[in-house]
Scaffold this motif. Sequence first.
Motif, PDB file in Angstrom:
ATOM      1  N   PHE A   1      25.042  54.216  66.583  1.00 12.89           N
ATOM      2  CA  PHE A   1      23.849  54.339  65.748  1.00 12.89           C
ATOM      3  C   PHE A   1      22.633  54.781  66.546  1.00 12.89           C
ATOM      4  CE2 PHE A   1      19.929  52.546  63.998  1.00 12.89           C
ATOM      5  CZ  PHE A   1      19.927  53.178  62.773  1.00 12.89           C
ATOM      6  N   ARG A   2      21.903  55.728  65.971  1.00 13.17           N
ATOM      7  CA  ARG A   2      20.574  56.072  66.490  1.00 13.17           C
ATOM      8  C   ARG A   2      19.620  56.096  65.313  1.00 13.17           C
ATOM      9  NH1 ARG A   2      23.017  61.283  67.747  1.00 13.17           N
ATOM     10  NH2 ARG A   2      22.729  60.829  69.962  1.00 13.17           N
ATOM     11  N   TYR A   3      18.332  55.743  65.580  1.00 12.06           N
ATOM     12  CA  TYR A   3      17.367  55.686  64.479  1.00 12.06           C
ATOM     13  C   TYR A   3      16.990  57.063  63.968  1.00 12.06           C
ATOM     14  CZ  TYR A   3      16.644  50.673  64.486  1.00 12.06           C
ATOM     15  OH  TYR A   3      16.824  49.330  64.336  1.00 12.06           O
ATOM     16  N   GLU A   4      16.768  57.981  64.917  1.00 10.87           N
ATOM     17  CA  GLU A   4      16.397  59.318  64.487  1.00 10.87           C
ATOM     18  C   GLU A   4      17.180  60.325  65.291  1.00 10.87           C
ATOM     19  OE1 GLU A   4      11.926  59.834  64.258  1.00 10.87           O
ATOM     20  OE2 GLU A   4      12.177  57.674  64.106  1.00 10.87           O
ATOM     21  N   GLU A   5      17.314  61.518  64.717  1.00  6.49           N
ATOM     22  CA  GLU A   5      18.021  62.562  65.450  1.00  6.49           C
ATOM     23  C   GLU A   5      17.333  62.814  66.777  1.00  6.49           C
ATOM     24  OE1 GLU A   5      19.117  66.272  63.362  1.00  6.49           O
ATOM     25  OE2 GLU A   5      19.117  64.964  61.596  1.00  6.49           O
ATOM     26  N   ASN A   6      18.125  63.192  67.753  1.00  9.28           N
ATOM     27  CA  ASN A   6      17.598  63.528  69.072  1.00  9.28           C
ATOM     28  C   ASN A   6      16.929  62.369  69.795  1.00  9.28           C
ATOM     29  OD1 ASN A   6      18.407  66.181  68.581  1.00  9.28           O
ATOM     30  ND2 ASN A   6      16.449  66.622  67.570  1.00  9.28           N
ATOM     31  N   THR A   7      17.215  61.142  69.354  1.00  9.44           N
ATOM     32  CA  THR A   7      16.748  60.010  70.157  1.00  9.44           C
ATOM     33  C   THR A   7      17.995  59.349  70.727  1.00  9.44           C
ATOM     34  OG1 THR A   7      16.841  58.555  68.237  1.00  9.44           O
ATOM     35  CG2 THR A   7      14.717  59.555  68.731  1.00  9.44           C
ATOM     36  N   GLN A   8      17.726  58.422  71.644  1.00 11.04           N
ATOM     37  CA  GLN A   8      18.864  57.787  72.289  1.00 11.04           C
ATOM     38  C   GLN A   8      19.613  56.868  71.322  1.00 11.04           C
ATOM     39  OE1 GLN A   8      17.580  56.007  75.906  1.00 11.04           O
ATOM     40  NE2 GLN A   8      19.565  56.298  76.868  1.00 11.04           N
ATOM     41  N   LYS A   9      20.905  56.758  71.521  1.00  8.54           N
ATOM     42  CA  LYS A   9      21.681  55.846  70.688  1.00  8.54           C
ATOM     43  C   LYS A   9      21.295  54.411  71.006  1.00  8.54           C
ATOM     44  CE  LYS A   9      25.944  58.397  69.924  1.00  8.54           C
ATOM     45  NZ  LYS A   9      27.277  58.650  70.484  1.00  8.54           N
ATOM     46  N   VAL A  10      21.123  53.605  69.969  1.00 10.62           N
ATOM     47  CA  VAL A  10      20.850  52.194  70.190  1.00 10.62           C
ATOM     48  C   VAL A  10      22.183  51.448  70.308  1.00 10.62           C
ATOM     49  CG1 VAL A  10      19.746  50.129  69.237  1.00 10.62           C
ATOM     50  CG2 VAL A  10      18.680  52.367  68.928  1.00 10.62           C
ATOM     51  N   LEU A  11      23.144  51.856  69.493  1.00  6.02           N
ATOM     52  CA  LEU A  11      24.479  51.258  69.587  1.00  6.02           C
ATOM     53  C   LEU A  11      25.485  52.379  69.826  1.00  6.02           C
ATOM     54  CD1 LEU A  11      24.313  48.908  66.485  1.00  6.02           C
ATOM     55  CD2 LEU A  11      24.052  48.245  68.886  1.00  6.02           C
ATOM     56  N   SER A  12      26.471  52.091  70.661  1.00  4.67           N
ATOM     57  CA  SER A  12      27.407  53.155  70.973  1.00  4.67           C
ATOM     58  C   SER A  12      28.824  52.583  71.019  1.00  4.67           C
ATOM     59  CB  SER A  12      26.941  53.757  72.301  1.00  4.67           C
ATOM     60  OG  SER A  12      27.919  54.472  72.903  1.00  4.67           O
ATOM     61  N   HIS A  13      29.663  53.072  70.135  1.00  4.48           N
ATOM     62  CA  HIS A  13      31.076  52.692  70.054  1.00  4.48           C
ATOM     63  C   HIS A  13      31.284  51.181  70.019  1.00  4.48           C
ATOM     64  CE1 HIS A  13      31.946  56.887  70.653  1.00  4.48           C
ATOM     65  NE2 HIS A  13      31.153  56.890  71.705  1.00  4.48           N
ATOM     66  N   VAL A  14      30.634  50.538  69.069  1.00  2.01           N
ATOM     67  CA  VAL A  14      30.789  49.087  68.961  1.00  2.01           C
ATOM     68  C   VAL A  14      32.018  48.766  68.099  1.00  2.01           C
ATOM     69  CG1 VAL A  14      29.777  46.971  68.017  1.00  2.01           C
ATOM     70  CG2 VAL A  14      28.335  48.621  69.234  1.00  2.01           C
ATOM     71  N   ASN A  15      32.874  47.900  68.599  1.00  2.00           N
ATOM     72  CA  ASN A  15      34.020  47.418  67.820  1.00  2.00           C
ATOM     73  C   ASN A  15      33.925  45.907  67.720  1.00  2.00           C
ATOM     74  OD1 ASN A  15      35.956  49.703  67.179  1.00  2.00           O
ATOM     75  ND2 ASN A  15      35.447  50.073  69.340  1.00  2.00           N
ATOM     76  N   LEU A  16      34.129  45.412  66.505  1.00  2.00           N
ATOM     77  CA  LEU A  16      33.909  43.994  66.289  1.00  2.00           C
ATOM     78  C   LEU A  16      34.658  43.531  65.050  1.00  2.00           C
ATOM     79  CD1 LEU A  16      32.097  41.599  67.247  1.00  2.00           C
ATOM     80  CD2 LEU A  16      30.342  42.450  65.717  1.00  2.00           C
ATOM     81  N   GLU A  17      35.370  42.404  65.189  1.00  2.00           N
ATOM     82  CA  GLU A  17      36.042  41.814  64.027  1.00  2.00           C
ATOM     83  C   GLU A  17      35.464  40.428  63.831  1.00  2.00           C
ATOM     84  OE1 GLU A  17      38.538  42.390  61.863  1.00  2.00           O
ATOM     85  OE2 GLU A  17      39.034  44.440  62.526  1.00  2.00           O
ATOM     86  N   VAL A  18      34.969  40.149  62.667  1.00  2.00           N
ATOM     87  CA  VAL A  18      34.452  38.805  62.421  1.00  2.00           C
ATOM     88  C   VAL A  18      35.149  38.237  61.195  1.00  2.00           C
ATOM     89  CG1 VAL A  18      32.425  37.430  61.887  1.00  2.00           C
ATOM     90  CG2 VAL A  18      32.233  39.354  63.459  1.00  2.00           C
ATOM     91  N   LYS A  19      35.807  37.102  61.388  1.00  2.00           N
ATOM     92  CA  LYS A  19      36.553  36.489  60.280  1.00  2.00           C
ATOM     93  C   LYS A  19      35.598  35.782  59.339  1.00  2.00           C
ATOM     94  CE  LYS A  19      40.970  37.162  60.703  1.00  2.00           C
ATOM     95  NZ  LYS A  19      40.600  38.442  61.269  1.00  2.00           N
ATOM     96  N   ALA A  20      35.968  35.748  58.086  1.00  2.00           N
ATOM     97  CA  ALA A  20      35.142  35.080  57.086  1.00  2.00           C
ATOM     98  C   ALA A  20      34.871  33.641  57.509  1.00  2.00           C
ATOM     99  CB  ALA A  20      35.842  35.097  55.739  1.00  2.00           C
ATOM    100  N   GLY A  21      33.621  33.226  57.343  1.00  2.00           N
ATOM    101  CA  GLY A  21      33.275  31.843  57.610  1.00  2.00           C
ATOM    102  C   GLY A  21      33.007  31.527  59.066  1.00  2.00           C
ATOM    103  N   SER A  22      33.125  32.512  59.954  1.00  2.00           N
ATOM    104  CA  SER A  22      32.898  32.170  61.368  1.00  2.00           C
ATOM    105  C   SER A  22      31.437  32.329  61.765  1.00  2.00           C
ATOM    106  CB  SER A  22      33.813  32.990  62.271  1.00  2.00           C
ATOM    107  OG  SER A  22      33.602  34.358  62.067  1.00  2.00           O
ATOM    108  N   TYR A  23      31.130  31.767  62.902  1.00  2.00           N
ATOM    109  CA  TYR A  23      29.760  31.666  63.374  1.00  2.00           C
ATOM    110  C   TYR A  23      29.648  32.459  64.667  1.00  2.00           C
ATOM    111  CZ  TYR A  23      25.356  29.083  64.266  1.00  2.00           C
ATOM    112  OH  TYR A  23      24.054  28.713  64.471  1.00  2.00           O
TER     113      TYR A  23
END
Length: 580
Positions: free
Chosen positions: A346-368
């Motif tokens: 994710f980047r906020y605007e075109e031609n700016t640096q990515k804020v998030l890059s290739h994030v992978n995440l699994e979160v099970k229902a109900g977890s903290y």
Amino acid sequence: MRQKWKKLISYYKPYKGLFISDTLFAIIGAGISLGIPLIVRYITNNIIHLSPEEAFEGILKLGILMIVLVLAGAFCNFYISYFGHMMGAKIEYDMRSEIFQHYQKLSFSFYDNQKVGQLMSRITNDLFDISELLHHGPEDAVISFIKLIGSFSILFLINWRLAFIGLALIPIILIYAILFNRKMKKAFKRNRVKIADINAQIEDNLSGIRVVKSFANENIENEKFKIGNDGFLSAKRNSYQYMGGYFSGMEAFTTMITIVVLIAGTLFITQNVIQVVDLITFLLYINNFTEPIKKLITLTESFQNGFSGYERFLEILDIVPEIQDAADAKDIKQVTGDISFEDVSFRYEENTQKVLSHVNLEVKAGSYVALVGSSGTGKTTLCSLIPRFYDVTSGVIKVDGIDIRKITLNSLRSAIGIVQQDVYLFTGSVMDNIKYGRPGASDEDAIEAAKCANAHDFIMGLPNGYDTDIGQRGVKLSGGQKQRLSIARVFLKNPSILIFDEATSALDNESEKVVQESLELLAKNRTTFVIAHRLSTIRNAQRILVLTENGIEEEGTHEDLIKIDGVYKNLYNLQFTRIN
Ligand code: ADP
Ligand code: MG
């Protein structure tokens, strides 16, 4: 351009009847003001040569006729003034609703780049200009053209030579008027810019009045305001100079036409070219002739103002909300709360640096899940992607296994509750603010939610309990109290997914404890993301994610992470030493 006009005309459609009657009365009114001098002419031409008895009868009839006409004219004026303005106001109402509704649709990214003051002036100033134009435009044009053409024809028929002499000054008047009007318009435009500046300054100052006072900077603020206020005054001085020049000039020129016609007319009378009655008629019509000219000039000005306001209005309406429901988006009813990030960048605007890059995440229902990391590493950003405040640049986020872009925004956001550090409360009572979480909820449910949020006791201690007015943005409440109201709001909403973004960071230790308690109660059986500034608050989390510029760098329980001896341990030690 054609599109713009088409749309403009479409605003009249619901008020066709009003528009037609308004125009009709404008035509009748203009006809009446053209007709009355003709009757006067008839009287001077015929009646004064009659015997006293006949004259009395004739003048009485015509006098009554004229009174009736004047009253009819007054009625026409009332009609176009009242109903015409109402038509303008109704169109303005429609446009105002339209732009307000559009504001509700526009995305976060739009608001990131806008000043509230300017967005407000679209709704207030611009729309006022538009409605003035929409109302006065057609009607003034109709009245002016009829009067202009009518009076010219009548004068021309009576004596074309005198008509032309009277007209000789018109080009000069036009040039003068257009020149002055243009300058006046520019000056008034400057006024508007200045007043907008002042308003922005006042808004800024009043919103931050507590900061002003705490720094004892009232004098500096007064000085700053003086600059803006002085600028406005001198802009006004300028515009009044032109306005004075314009109106006095127009007045003088109009009178001069009268004088020229009088001189030429008198000479013509002595030469037997025209009769006295002709001269009187001419003098009576001069106003009917100059007034529409002035009106048309003003109209061009209000046209320019109104139309540029209309264009600014369209500019906003033409902005397509960056985030909206896809054509095949579906409601999700019972959300379990499984969340996954699949290769999300994710980047906020075109031609700016990515804020998030290739994030992978699994979160099970109900977890903290706790998110930690230094400031600016994208914790808030990551969480704001789940309710689609922004859309991922690449990759997919799924809720219950469905790509969130395939879920209607309304049902997605209904399933998510957010508690932030900054609490925004709306003007109104405590009860109103809690019920904001679920409009239409019963008082009992709202009170139950307040109890869960540890807010009931302090609310009961307020002067009017749940009916207490909280002041603008909740100034009458403490930070911890505001936070508990915002938690009650989420309890009432009862979402399956929660995001706590530094929810306790601004609080003192004691309020933090109370708020933390209610947050934990709220988190029960819901998928929860906690962004915590103080690591002590997330020590017991089942899963801690450590975010750095490189993405999720470490992951595990507190004990796991301490063992790794990496970023987390570093952060932990930093806080530990700082606290002690
Ligand atoms: P954190 O919550 O971890 O402190 P944020 O998610 O708020 O970090 O910010 C991550 C980065 O994104 C920062 O560099 C910040 O300047 C940038 N950022 C945050 N919000 C916006 C925004 N609305 N527009 C552009 N950039 C933003
Ligand atoms: Mg943040």
